[in-house]
Design an enzyme around this catalytic site. Structure first.
Site, PDB file in Angstrom:
ATOM      1  N   CYS A  88       0.845  -1.189   0.000  1.00 32.89           N
ATOM      2  CA  CYS A  88       0.000   0.000   0.000  1.00 32.89           C
ATOM      3  C   CYS A  88       0.880   1.237   0.000  1.00 32.89           C
ATOM      4  CB  CYS A  88      -0.909  -0.020   1.236  1.00 32.89           C
ATOM      5  SG  CYS A  88      -2.012   1.379   1.367  1.00 32.89           S
ATOM      6  N   HIS A 130      -9.158  -3.651  -1.986  1.00 31.72           N
ATOM      7  CA  HIS A 130      -8.172  -2.915  -1.197  1.00 31.72           C
ATOM      8  C   HIS A 130      -8.551  -1.434  -1.101  1.00 31.72           C
ATOM      9  CE1 HIS A 130      -3.843  -2.054  -0.027  1.00 31.72           C
ATOM     10  NE2 HIS A 130      -4.271  -0.860  -0.375  1.00 31.72           N
ATOM     11  N   HIS A 134     -10.217   1.251   2.120  1.00 26.85           N
ATOM     12  CA  HIS A 134      -9.740   2.564   2.574  1.00 26.85           C
ATOM     13  C   HIS A 134     -10.898   3.509   2.887  1.00 26.85           C
ATOM     14  CE1 HIS A 134      -5.383   2.548   2.299  1.00 26.85           C
ATOM     15  NE2 HIS A 134      -5.423   1.995   1.103  1.00 26.85           N
TER      16      HIS A 134
END
Length: 154
Positions: A88, A130, A134
């Protein structure tokens, strides 16, 4: 367009839940442009607005040359399961194994304000999951099964 600063693990903004976008306007379109430029400059394949300090449900993903601009995205279908390495831009220098769906379908508005659906497999499915995490203040390290030694990755 402008390169924005990417927030790193430990910044409290990354743990907050992002607010929905009420309407796609010039501000959101500039945000999309800035996020894409920032992601490319950082050599990433996805970026969520909270990573650049904006608590709105906006994500950009680029896999195999195809760009996805997702506003108010939601996963409407997920199938299969695969465990693979993830990293990330907000957690530099680290990587780990995370289990994600093999295939996901996402519904989101685009920069045109219209609702679109995209189905992703493999890396694209992983990137969708992913980045959408967030938006809810979740980092991949929260789901990590095992941390990988970055020195072995070269």
């Amino acid at each position: 367009m402008a390169i924005r600063d990417i927030l790193h693990e430990g910044d409290p903004t990354l743990r907050k839940i992002s607010k929905p976008v009420a309407q796609v306007d010039g501000y959101i379109q500039r945000l999309l442009d800035d996020m894409l430029e920032t992601m490319r400059q950082a050599d990433g394949c996805g970026l969520a607005a909270p990573q650049v300090g904006v608590l709105r449900r906006v994500v950009v993903v680029e896999v195999e040359g195809e760009v996805f601009e997702l506003i108010n995205p939601e996963i409407i279908d997920a199938q299969g399961e695969v465990t693979d390495a993830e990293g990330c831009l907000s957690v530099p220098g680290r990587a780990g194994l995370v289990t994600r769906p093999q295939t996901v379908t996402v519904r989101a508005m685009g920069r045109d304000g219209q609702v679109h659906e995209y189905t992703g497999h493999g890396l694209l499915a992983r990137a969708f999951c992913h980045e959408l995490d967030h938006l809810d203040g979740v980092l991949y390290i929260d789901k990590m099964i095992e941390e990988l030694d970055m020195e072995d990755e070269d």
